[in-house]
Design a protein around this motif. Structure first.
Motif, mmCIF file in Angstrom:
data_model
loop_
_atom_site.group_PDB
_atom_site.id
_atom_site.type_symbol
_atom_site.label_atom_id
_atom_site.label_comp_id
_atom_site.label_asym_id
_atom_site.label_seq_id
_atom_site.Cartn_x
_atom_site.Cartn_y
_atom_site.Cartn_z
ATOM 1 N N ASP A 409 0.887 -1.174 0.000
ATOM 2 C CA ASP A 409 0.000 0.000 0.000
ATOM 3 C C ASP A 409 0.920 1.218 0.000
ATOM 4 O O ASP A 409 1.500 1.573 1.023
ATOM 5 N N THR A 410 1.068 1.829 -1.175
ATOM 6 C CA THR A 410 2.100 2.850 -1.378
ATOM 7 C C THR A 410 1.518 4.245 -1.259
ATOM 8 O O THR A 410 0.673 4.639 -2.055
ATOM 9 N N THR A 414 1.795 13.474 -6.377
ATOM 10 C CA THR A 414 2.404 14.065 -7.573
ATOM 11 C C THR A 414 3.669 14.823 -7.167
ATOM 12 O O THR A 414 4.704 14.752 -7.840
ATOM 13 N N ASP A 498 -2.035 15.866 3.959
ATOM 14 C CA ASP A 498 -2.727 14.668 4.450
ATOM 15 C C ASP A 498 -2.718 14.599 5.972
ATOM 16 O O ASP A 498 -1.757 15.015 6.619
ATOM 17 N N ARG A 513 -7.113 13.703 3.082
ATOM 18 C CA ARG A 513 -6.710 15.101 2.985
ATOM 19 C C ARG A 513 -7.311 15.920 4.124
ATOM 20 O O ARG A 513 -8.448 15.700 4.525
ATOM 21 N N ARG A 524 -7.289 13.545 -7.920
ATOM 22 C CA ARG A 524 -7.349 14.721 -7.063
ATOM 23 C C ARG A 524 -8.171 15.827 -7.690
ATOM 24 O O ARG A 524 -7.976 16.185 -8.828
HETATM 25 C C1 6R9 Z 1 0.319 8.960 -6.288
HETATM 26 C C2 6R9 Z 1 -0.894 9.806 -6.208
HETATM 27 C C3 6R9 Z 1 -1.945 12.278 -3.795
HETATM 28 C C4 6R9 Z 1 -2.918 12.081 -2.660
HETATM 29 C C5 6R9 Z 1 -2.240 12.012 -1.309
HETATM 30 C C6 6R9 Z 1 -3.226 11.174 -0.512
HETATM 31 C C7 6R9 Z 1 -3.762 10.194 -1.527
HETATM 32 C C8 6R9 Z 1 -2.188 8.439 -2.475
HETATM 33 C C9 6R9 Z 1 -2.333 6.882 -0.971
HETATM 34 C C10 6R9 Z 1 -3.131 7.968 -0.556
HETATM 35 C C11 6R9 Z 1 -3.713 6.860 1.365
HETATM 36 C C12 6R9 Z 1 -2.283 5.719 -0.118
HETATM 37 N N1 6R9 Z 1 -3.025 8.916 -1.533
HETATM 38 N N2 6R9 Z 1 -1.771 7.211 -2.156
HETATM 39 N N3 6R9 Z 1 -3.822 7.947 0.590
HETATM 40 N N4 6R9 Z 1 -2.990 5.769 1.054
HETATM 41 N N5 6R9 Z 1 -1.570 4.620 -0.423
HETATM 42 O O1 6R9 Z 1 -1.978 9.315 -5.973
HETATM 43 O O2 6R9 Z 1 -0.689 11.157 -6.395
HETATM 44 O O3 6R9 Z 1 -2.767 12.102 -7.506
HETATM 45 O O4 6R9 Z 1 -1.027 13.581 -6.406
HETATM 46 O O5 6R9 Z 1 -2.598 12.174 -5.054
HETATM 47 O O6 6R9 Z 1 -3.594 10.836 -2.807
HETATM 48 O O7 6R9 Z 1 -4.270 11.983 -0.053
HETATM 49 O O8 6R9 Z 1 -2.021 13.297 -0.781
HETATM 50 P P1 6R9 Z 1 -1.795 12.309 -6.398
#
Ligand code: 6R9
Length: 647
Positions: A409-410, A414, A498, A513, A524
């Motif tokens: 779970d990564t 951006t 976040d 967020r 987003r």
């Molecule tokens: C890579 C991507 C970023 C926002 C980030 C957060 C949410 C992304 C997540 C996650 C929980 C995960 N987010 N991965 N929340 N667990 N594994 O998605 O970039 O489109 O810029 O979004 O997405 O809120 O701040 P982006």
């Protein structure tokens, strides 16, 4: 909190992995104690023209935000993704392409991709493109999209990929913001059996973009399109005339590689700028360790190249590592809900990386579409884009992965260029719903509302105290906005936007967020963007947009709309407004629910109290908190009474 089940590292995973648990802690400690030594060593994974002597040079101080990595080194990203692999793996597949139609696929070797890229690079040069120019890419998910990115990188032009689902206006705004002189697109895209009129949209956008001198068009469907001679050129004709051996330009590590627009809590989308050396190293290294990529593995990331996930984990990371990367043109449920798993079986996919929204949508279709496929090639599963709820995690683990595959779970953004918080499959026991631990060199800090760092198990706002190589360098054309957005809330630290909890084991749990950004199906959206689109409608006086929990999308878009005096709130107008936003921004921004609001809850100074609107949208009106500062409390009673039922 109920008891959380922990999934230990499997012996299979740890035996083959680059990194096991003790190595993780050892490397992590080194990366924090001596970043110059750590990254100086890691940087050698790339081929440099002129090696660097300096490694990290970064300051987060608000009066001097400056981020540089490997600043005196030179290299070329396209060389690193292509040329350097030719001797050893020229005939190995670089891209497996799976078309929207299950009958259509192809494999492209590193040698073939190299030639595609060289020819387009030469073609772009013949159109006058040079170092530092901005080139916009508006493409379907076809190999030519990846090749276009690499062709820009090859000649030192900065690409700006705009997701093919965006409207002509959204495309035009992004072209104008970075003043692009070339647009690369296709006649039409194909998704779920339907055509997407890319060139038609591009024509509409270009009508308002005098900066565009040339439009390069890939023939994908052969459909009828408009043509402006002198400006428009066919991709295949341009490439046929160009050299198959265009040299790769020598770029400084800190020369820009790309701009990618993303939504923030205020104003128009901002152009996130990434540079060459640090970004490429970070995307390659995270791809290798997080997905535990080894030679011969077949790797599939289902994102679109229009998002950062596509940039880092379809194109740059995998190709820099000489990997086999699968690119899918279609959608998860076409022709049917088994498609993902059929593709896994067809191409013997080992590593599969997707978004929770896709998992939840497929979960709704039941187990049969999954269980009717084999999936025995799968070894590792990944998740990105939004928090994955434990039910979806367990379904992914049990039904898709047959309880055999670890899930990474990564968490990243951006802005971060690559993965910052994540399990490593051979090193990290898993807890469903937690992104677990920081990657090498990443130092998270959780702070309270006043910016005070919290220790141990805690919950607050997620910051980073120090730079990592993949970090964005600035907002294109607006460094002040970069400083304001990310470094002024909690001075001296990068603020992610976040919320986050840390448990007693030091695991991180992203809670979503905490600003006015919503996450719809992993995409987003700035609430301000949707609001400004709504108020641009001639019948609308005011609008406020918030997110609300949505079973499939994670969050849905809930809009409160006040009409101009004399306008009738009809069902027809409601539909018209949805279409209006859809046309203005793109389908991903369509409001799910619109509630007519005779008034919006405001403070006496006129600020909309979004906290209250969020609570109403979440159906939590018994819990509105302090409403004593409202200018007119009766407004809230009306909104609560007329809350929309979730559709
Ligand atoms: C890579 C991507 C970023 C926002 C980030 C957060 C949410 C992304 C997540 C996650 C929980 C995960 N987010 N991965 N929340 N667990 N594994 O998605 O970039 O489109 O810029 O979004 O997405 O809120 O701040 P982006």
């Amino acid at each position: 909190m109920s008891e959380v089940k922990t999934y230990p590292v499997s012996t299979n995973a740890s035996q083959r992995a680059w990194i096991d648990e003790s190595k993780y802690f050892e490397m992590y400690e080194k990366s924090i104690k001596n970043p110059d030594a750590f990254w100086g060593e890691q940087g050698k994974q790339l081929d440099w023209i002129k090696p660097y002597t300096k490694v990290k040079n970064a300051s987060f101080e608000p009066d001097n935000v400056s981020i540089k990595w490997f600043e005196d080194g030179t290299l070329n990203a396209s060389y690193n993704c292509l040329d350097r692999h030719l001797a050893e793996r020229g005939d190995q597949t670089a891209i497996i392409w799976e078309g929207d139609d299950p009958g259509e696929d192809k494999k492209i070797t590193y040698r073939e991709l190299h030639e595609m890229v060289c020819r387009l690079a030469g073609g772009l040069k013949s159109l006058g493109a040079k170092k530092g120019d901005r080139i916009t890419i508006y493409m379907p998910m076809i190999p030519e999209a990846a090749a276009a990115m690499l062709a820009c990188a090859r000649i030192g032009a900065i690409h700006s990929v705009v997701f093919g689902g965006f409207s002509p206006d959204s495309l035009a705004n992004r072209i104008q913001d970075c003043d692009s002189n070339i647009l690369i697109t296709a006649d039409e895209g194909l998704r779920g059996g339907r055509k997407v009129p890319l060139k038609k949209n591009a024509d509409a956008a270009m009508a308002n973009c005098p900066s565009i001198k040339h439009c390069v068009v890939v023939k994908r469907t052969g459909g009828d399109i408009g043509w402006q001679s002198g400006r428009d050129v066919w991709h295949h004709e341009l490439c046929a005339q160009a050299s198959p051996d265009t040299p790769a330009a020598e770029m400084s590590a800190e020369d820009p590689l790309f701009i990618l627009y993303t939504s923030g809590s205020t104003g128009k989308p901002k152009g996130v700028l990434h540079t060459t050396g640090g970004y490429l190293l970070f995307s390659a290294m995270t791809h290798k360790y997080v997905f535990d990529y080894h030679d011969g593995d077949i790797y599939w990331c289902t994102a679109d190249v229009g998002w950062v996930t596509g940039h880092s984990y379809i194109v740059y990371g995998p190709l820099a590592n000489g990997a086999v990367t699968l690119m899918f043109e279609g959608v998860p449920n076409y022709p049917d809900a088994s498609r993902f798993w059929q593709v896994c079986d067809k191409h013997k996919v080992n590593i599969f990386y997707t978004a929770p929204t896709a998992i939840r949508a497929l979960m709704r279709e039941g187990e049969e579409p999954v269980k009717s496929t084999d999936r025995s090639s799968l070894r590792l599963l990944g998740s990105v884009g939004e928090p994955i709820n434990p039910e979806a995690w367990k379904w992914y683990h049990e039904v898709v992965g047959d309880e055999r595959c670890p899930i990474v779970d990564t968490w990243w953004q951006t802005e971060t260029g690559g993965i910052l918080i994540t399990p490593l499959p051979g090193a990290t026991p898993l807890k469903p719903g937690s992104a677990t631990r920081p990657f090498f060199g990443v130092q998270p800090q959780i702070v309270d509302a006043d910016g005070k760092p919290l220790e141990g198990a805690c919950e607050g706002n997620l910051c980073m105290t120090t730079s990592w190589p993949g970090q964005m360098r600035t907002v294109f054309g607006d460094h002040e906005r970069f400083v304001q957005t990310y470094f002024s809330t909690y001075p001296g630290r990068y603020f992610t936007g976040d919320g986050c909890r840390r448990d007693e084991d030091g695991y991180y749990w992203i809670t979503g967020r905490v600003d006015d950004v919503i996450n719809v199906s992993g995409h987003r959206m700035g609430t301000a963007e949707v609001e400004s689109s709504l108020v641009a409608h001639p019948k609308v006086s005011e609008a406020a947009v918030v997110g609300y929990p949505h079973d499939i999308k994670g969050q849905g878009i809930y809009a409160y709309v006040t009409l101009l005096v004399g306008e009738e709130p009809t069902e027809e107008l409601r539909k018209e407004l949805v279409q209006w936003v859809r046309k203005d921004i793109g389908p991903i921004a369509s409001p799910d629910l619109i509630q007519w609001a005779p008034g919006l809850p405001k403070t006496r100074s006129g600020k909309i109290m979004r906290r209250i609107l969020r609570k109403i949208a979440e159906n939590d009106a018994s819990n509105l908190g302090d409403t004593s500062t409202l200018a007119d409390p009766s407004v809230v009673a009306d909104l609560v009474e007329n809350r929309m039922n979730q559709g």
